[in-house]
Design an enzyme around this catalytic site. Structure first.
Site, PDB file in Angstrom:
ATOM      1  N   GLU A  39       7.613   2.627 -23.204  1.00 33.89           N
ATOM      2  CA  GLU A  39       8.743   3.282 -23.850  1.00 33.89           C
ATOM      3  C   GLU A  39       8.476   4.781 -23.768  1.00 33.89           C
ATOM      4  O   GLU A  39       7.795   5.356 -24.597  1.00 33.89           O
ATOM      5  CB  GLU A  39       8.904   2.842 -25.306  1.00 33.89           C
ATOM      6  CG  GLU A  39      10.238   3.282 -25.893  1.00 33.89           C
ATOM      7  CD  GLU A  39      10.144   4.362 -26.966  1.00 33.89           C
ATOM      8  OE1 GLU A  39      11.190   4.891 -27.361  1.00 33.89           O
ATOM      9  OE2 GLU A  39       9.032   4.694 -27.410  1.00 33.89           O
TER      10      GLU A  39
ATOM     11  N   ASP B 225       4.845   1.630 -27.500  1.00 34.79           N
ATOM     12  CA  ASP B 225       5.752   2.589 -28.117  1.00 34.79           C
ATOM     13  C   ASP B 225       5.309   4.032 -27.868  1.00 34.79           C
ATOM     14  O   ASP B 225       4.118   4.334 -27.955  1.00 34.79           O
ATOM     15  CB  ASP B 225       5.703   2.271 -29.621  1.00 34.79           C
ATOM     16  CG  ASP B 225       6.508   3.221 -30.434  1.00 34.79           C
ATOM     17  OD1 ASP B 225       7.721   3.232 -30.248  1.00 34.79           O
ATOM     18  OD2 ASP B 225       5.916   3.957 -31.247  1.00 34.79           O
TER      19      ASP B 225
ATOM     20  N   ARG C 210      19.917   6.792 -37.520  1.00 36.78           N
ATOM     21  CA  ARG C 210      19.750   5.700 -36.559  1.00 36.78           C
ATOM     22  C   ARG C 210      20.060   4.350 -37.223  1.00 36.78           C
ATOM     23  O   ARG C 210      20.343   3.371 -36.550  1.00 36.78           O
ATOM     24  CB  ARG C 210      18.311   5.688 -36.007  1.00 36.78           C
ATOM     25  CG  ARG C 210      18.038   6.814 -35.015  1.00 36.78           C
ATOM     26  CD  ARG C 210      16.604   6.798 -34.524  1.00 36.78           C
ATOM     27  NE  ARG C 210      15.653   7.015 -35.609  1.00 36.78           N
ATOM     28  CZ  ARG C 210      14.337   6.904 -35.483  1.00 36.78           C
ATOM     29  NH1 ARG C 210      13.804   6.564 -34.322  1.00 36.78           N
ATOM     30  NH2 ARG C 210      13.532   7.127 -36.505  1.00 36.78           N
TER      31      ARG C 210
HETATM   32  C1  GLC Z   1      10.607   9.431 -29.365  1.00 37.03           C
HETATM   33  C2  GLC Z   1      10.842   8.199 -28.638  1.00 37.03           C
HETATM   34  C3  GLC Z   1      12.322   8.022 -28.438  1.00 37.03           C
HETATM   35  C4  GLC Z   1      13.054   8.113 -29.721  1.00 37.03           C
HETATM   36  C5  GLC Z   1      12.606   9.246 -30.545  1.00 37.03           C
HETATM   37  C6  GLC Z   1      13.004   9.004 -31.942  1.00 37.03           C
HETATM   38  O1  GLC Z   1      10.993  10.508 -28.619  1.00 37.03           O
HETATM   39  O2  GLC Z   1      10.129   8.179 -27.425  1.00 37.03           O
HETATM   40  O3  GLC Z   1      12.593   6.760 -27.974  1.00 37.03           O
HETATM   41  O4  GLC Z   1      14.419   8.204 -29.462  1.00 37.03           O
HETATM   42  O5  GLC Z   1      11.248   9.356 -30.574  1.00 37.03           O
HETATM   43  O6  GLC Z   1      14.292   9.362 -32.134  1.00 37.03           O
HETATM   44  C1  GLC Z   2       9.587   4.849 -30.730  1.00 38.42           C
HETATM   45  C2  GLC Z   2      10.542   3.993 -31.497  1.00 38.42           C
HETATM   46  C3  GLC Z   2      11.242   4.819 -32.527  1.00 38.42           C
HETATM   47  C4  GLC Z   2      10.222   5.451 -33.421  1.00 38.42           C
HETATM   48  C5  GLC Z   2       9.215   6.237 -32.596  1.00 38.42           C
HETATM   49  C6  GLC Z   2       8.051   6.638 -33.427  1.00 38.42           C
HETATM   50  O1  GLC Z   2      10.227   5.787 -29.996  1.00 38.42           O
HETATM   51  O2  GLC Z   2      11.452   3.395 -30.616  1.00 38.42           O
HETATM   52  O3  GLC Z   2      12.138   4.045 -33.269  1.00 38.42           O
HETATM   53  O4  GLC Z   2      10.828   6.317 -34.309  1.00 38.42           O
HETATM   54  O5  GLC Z   2       8.687   5.452 -31.570  1.00 38.42           O
HETATM   55  O6  GLC Z   2       7.210   5.532 -33.691  1.00 38.42           O
END
Ligand code: GLC
Ligand code: GLC
Length: 651
Positions: free
Chosen positions: A326, A284, A520
C-alpha cells in the site's frame, strides 16, 4: 546464487540453532533458506552490518524463520507447495477482490463467517478484512493504531473466530487478506508503554529525541500527512519528557527500522499471521518505512531493502503468502514496490494502482479521457510475477497524485486542474452532481484530497434526492463504467464494501467525537442488510446495479485475455471521451477483447478506422461479451451511449 562466505556462515548458524529447532524435519526449509540465503544475508548486512550485534541478530533472524516454519501446519505447507509449482497463480483473471471493515459488513467476525455465501453470490474470491487487531477505543485510526499485533479486537471477536473465517474461506477457495501495519504502533502498544516508562531497549524501537534539534531538521523536508487534525511529525511525550516521531496521528508512533530487533519482531508477526492461514498480507504505508533527514522520508531506498528482506524471509517460511504494497505515491515510485533491478517481483507481488484510480476519477469529473490516456500510457511496465490491485474506492481518501508532466502534456495547469477536481467532487462546482468532502486541506501547499462514497461521488445521492430516474440511471451507469475498467484492465479488481449496491455517504460519523475530525468515516458505512435485500427485487436500482456487477464479474472470470501478463495495448482513437484498449490472451494472441468506455454524458462513436489495420474490416463481426449482442453501429462507427462500455470480441 552460491556464494562461499554466506554459505559457510549459514552452516555455522544452522549448527548454532537451538536443539529443539534442529530436531524437526526441515527439508523444505533448508532448500529455501539455501536458495535465499545469499540475498537475505546481503540485505541484512547492508542494513545492519555496521552494528556490533550484527551476528547475534542474524542468528535471531534465522531462528525466527525456522520457528515460523516449524509451526506452519501441514495443510498450509501443502498450499505453499502447490503455489510454488503454479507460481503465476495470482495473475489469473479468476480473482476478484472486496475490501471491507468487519463491523461495516457484518456484526463481527463470527457473523462475517456466516455471510460468506454473499461473496460467492457476487463472485468475490479474495476478501480484504480491514484491521481487526487490538486498538485503543477512540485512538484507532480505523484499526491502524495497533496495541497488540497478536490479539483480535474483542469487539470483533477472538482468535477462534478468525480461524473460522479462514477455514470457511479456504473451503470455498476464497483468499483471506489481512493488514500488517508495519510502519507504526499505537502509543498504547506494550513497546511504547515500556519506552514511555524509560526502558531504553524499547525507546530504541521508535524515533525518540531529547529536544527539538533533530525533529526540526526532519521537519524541514517532511510533508504533513494529516495537516488539519495532526500537524507536524513529532509529538511531545510528557512521561519521557522527549519527542516521538508520529507521522500519522499523534498516537501512532513510527517504528525505527534502523534497529534490527524491530525488523525481526515485525517479521515474527508476519509469520504468525501467515501461519494463521492468511493468504495475502497487505503491508500498510510501506513508503514510510525509512526515515532520513533531508528527505520527504518516503520511498527511501532502504524502505525498499526492508521490503525485499521481508519478502525473502517470508518466502523461506511461507512461500505461498503474497504481499500487497500500500504505497499511495507518484506513479514512478509505486512501480518500485515490485522491486527494482529485477525481472521477477522481489518486494511485493501486488501493489495498489493508485495512479489508475485517480485517473479514473479525473475522467469522471472532466468527461474526458486525455489525462487518463496519457497517465496509462506512461504507467511503467511491471515486472514478471507482479500485478496491480485495481480499485475505484477504498476506505481512504482520493488524492490526485498524477504526474505533473502528464497533466501539463494534456494542456492543463497542474495546480488549477487539481483545484477543479477538488471543487468538482466536493460539489462546489456548479454543474457537479458529486457529494464529496474535502479531506485535509493544507493551506501552505494548497493540497487537498477528497472523501465520499463511490455512489455519492458519481451523483447517485443527489440523483436519489431529486427522484429523477434519468439522473439515477446515469449515476448507476458511471458506477458500472468504472468497474468495467478495473475488471478488464489487468490486475486484481478490488471492489469496496457497499459499492455493488450503491451505498451513499454515511453522515453519522459527525455525531461520534472519536470520528468527527476525520471525514474518511463518511465512506465507511455499515451495510443495511434489509436494504441490501433489494438486490433481489427486480425494478430497483440495487437490483440493476448488483446484477450488472455480478454479470461483469462472471464474464471476467471466463475471459482469459483479462489475465495479467503485460497483455494490454492502449489505443489512441481520436475521440477524447473514449478510453480504448485491447486485451489479448498471452498464450493465444489472436484471442482479443477490445475494451471501449465512454466517459461523456453524451453519446460518442468510435471510428473503426482509428483502431488501426484491425478495425475497418471488422465491422459487423464484433460481439459485446457483456450484453451478448452486437454493438450498435452506424456506418463504420461503433456507437456508445453516455457512460456505456463494451467488451468487444470478434466472432
Ligand atoms: C497515507 C497512506 C494513504 C492514505 C493516507 C491517509 O498516505 O499511504 O493511503 O490515504 O495516508 O489519508
Ligand atoms: C494506511 C491506511 C490508512 C491509515 C494509514 C496510517 O494508509 O490505509 O487508513 O490512516 O495507513 O496507518
Amino acid at each position: 546464487m552460491y556464494e562461499q562466505v554466506s554459505h559457510s556462515l549459514l552452516n555455522a548458524i544452522l549448527d548454532d540453532l537451538k536443539p529443539e529447532i534442529r530436531r524437526q524435519d526441515l527439508r523444505h526449509f533448508y532448500t529455501r533458506l539455501g536458495a535465499n540465503f545469499y540475498a537475505i544475508y546481503s540485505l541484512f548486512f547492508t542494513l545492519y552490518g555496521h552494528r556490533e550485534d550484527f551476528k547475534p541478530q542474524m542468528l535471531s533472524l534465522v531462528e525466527t524463520m525456522a520457528k515460523g516454519y516449524i509451526t506452519r501446519s501441514a495443510e498450509l505447507e501443502r498450499v505453499d507447495i502447490l503455489r510454488e509449482q503454479d507460481h503465476n497463480w495470482f495473475l489469473s483473471q479468476k480473482w476478484v477482490g472486496m475490501a471491507l471493515y468487519t463491523n461495516g459488513f457484518a456484526d463481527n467476525l463470527d457473523d462475517l463467517a456466516d455471510k460468506t455465501p454473499y461473496f460467492q453470490e457476487l463472485g468475490i474470491n479474495m476478501v480484504h478484512i480491514m484491521p481487526i487487531l487490538m486498538c485503543p477505543t477512540g485512538k484507532s485510526d480505523g484499526g491502524y493504531a495497533i496495541s497488540d499485533f497478536r490479539q483480535i479486537d474483542d469487539r470483533l471477536g477472538n482468535m477462534n473466530d478468525i480461524r473460522r473465517v479462514a477455514e470457511e474461506f479456504r473451503k470455498r477457495d476464497i483468499l483471506l487478506v489481512l493488514d500488517i501495519v508495519l510502519n507504526h504502533t499505537s502509543d498504547e502498544h506494550e513497546w511504547a508503554l515500556k519506552a514511555a516508562r524509560g526502558e531504553s531497549r524499547y525507546q530504541d524501537y521508535y524515533y525518540i529525541f531529547d529536544n527539538r534539534e533533530i525533529p526540526d531538521m526532519f521537519e524541514q523536508t517532511m510533508p504533513d500527512i494529516f495537516p488539519e487534525s495532526d500537524p507536524g511529525n513529532f509529538t511531545w511525550n510528557a512521561d519521557m519528557q522527549k519527542w516521538v516521531m508520529t507521522v500519522f496521528h499523534e498516537y501512532q508512533w513510527d517504528l525505527n527500522y534502523s534497529n534490527p530487533a524491530v525488523f525481526i519482531e515485525m517479521l515474527d508477526i508476519i509469520l504468525f499471521w501467515a501461519n494463521h492461514g492468511v493468504d495475502v498480507l497487505r503491508l500498510d504505508a510501506v513508503a514510510f518505512l525509512w526515515k532520513k533527514i533531508g528527505t520527504s522520508c518516503q520511498n527511501e531506498r532502504n524502505a525498499h531493502l526492508i521490503l525485499q528482506l521481508m519478502k525473502d524471509c517470508c518466502q523461506v517460511t511461507a512461500p505461498g503468502v503474497l504481499f500487497i504494497a500500500e504505497a499511495i505515491v507518484a506513479p514512478v515510485e509505486v512501480i518500485k514496490y515490485f522491486g527494482e533491478d529485477a525481472i521477477i517481483a522481489k518486494e511485493c507481488e501486488i501493489a495498489y494502482n493508485a495512479t489508475l484510480m485517480a485517473l479514473l476519477w479525473d475522467g469522471i469529473a472532466t468527461q474526458n479521457t486525455k489525462l487518463l490516456y496519457q497517465g496509462i500510457k506512461n504507467l511503467p511496465a511491471k515486472l514478471e510475477r507482479a500485478t496491480w490491485l485495481n480499485y475505484v474506492r477504498c476506505h481512504d481518501d482520493i488524492g490526485f497524485g498524477f504526474d505533473d508532466n502528464d497533466v501539463r502534456a494534456v494542456g492543463y495547469e497542474p495546480f488549477a486542474h487539481r483545484k477543479f477536481l477538488v471543487d468538482y467532487f466536493s460539489g462546489q462546482f456548479d454543474a457537479s452532481p458529486a457529494r464529496g468532502m474535502v479531506f485535509m486541506r493544507n493551506d501552505e501547499t494548497g493540497d487537498a484530497r477528497i472523501c465520499g462514497s463511490l455512489a455519492s461521488l458519481v451523483g447517485l445521492e443527489s440523483a436519489q434526492e431529486s427522484g429523477e430516474p434519468a439522473l439515477i440511471s446515469s449515476a448507476v451507469n458511471k458506477i458500472l463504467l468504472l468497474h468495467s475498467l478495473i475488471l478488464s484492465f489487468g490486475g486484481i479488481p478490488l471492489i469496496y464494501n457497499g459499492d455493488a449496491f450503491g451505498v451513499v455517504n454515511d453522515y453519522s460519523y459527525r455525531d461520534d467525537p472519536s470520528k468527527n475530525n476525520d471525514n474518511r468515516w463518511i465512506h465507511r458505512p455499515k451495510i443495511n442488510w434489509e436494504r441490501a435485500e433489494l438486490r433481489k427485487k427486480q425494478g430497483t436500482m440495487e437490483y440493476t446495479l448488483f446484477n450488472a456487477m455480478k454479470k461483469m464479474i462472471a464474464i471476467r472470470k471466463e475471459t482469459s485475455a483479462f489475465a495479467d501478463f503485460n497483455n494490454r495495448e492502449l489505443l489512441n482513437v481520436n475521440n477524447e471521451h473514449l478510453l480504448c484498449f485491447i486485451r489479448f490472451n498471452y498464450q493465444r494472441p489472436s484471442e482479443r477483447v477490445l475494451v471501449v468506455a465512454n466517459f461523456d454524458a453524451n453519446p460518442q462513436y468510435l471510428d473503426l478506422d482509428d483502431i488501426g489495420g484491425r478495425g475497418a474490416n471488422l465491422n459487423g463481426r464484433f460481439v459485446d461479451l457483456y450484453s451478448g449482442s452486437k454493438p450498435d453501429t452506424y456506418d463504420r462507427w461503433i456507437v456508445l451511449q453516455p457512460y456505456q462500455f463494451y467488451w468487444l470480441t470478434i466472432m
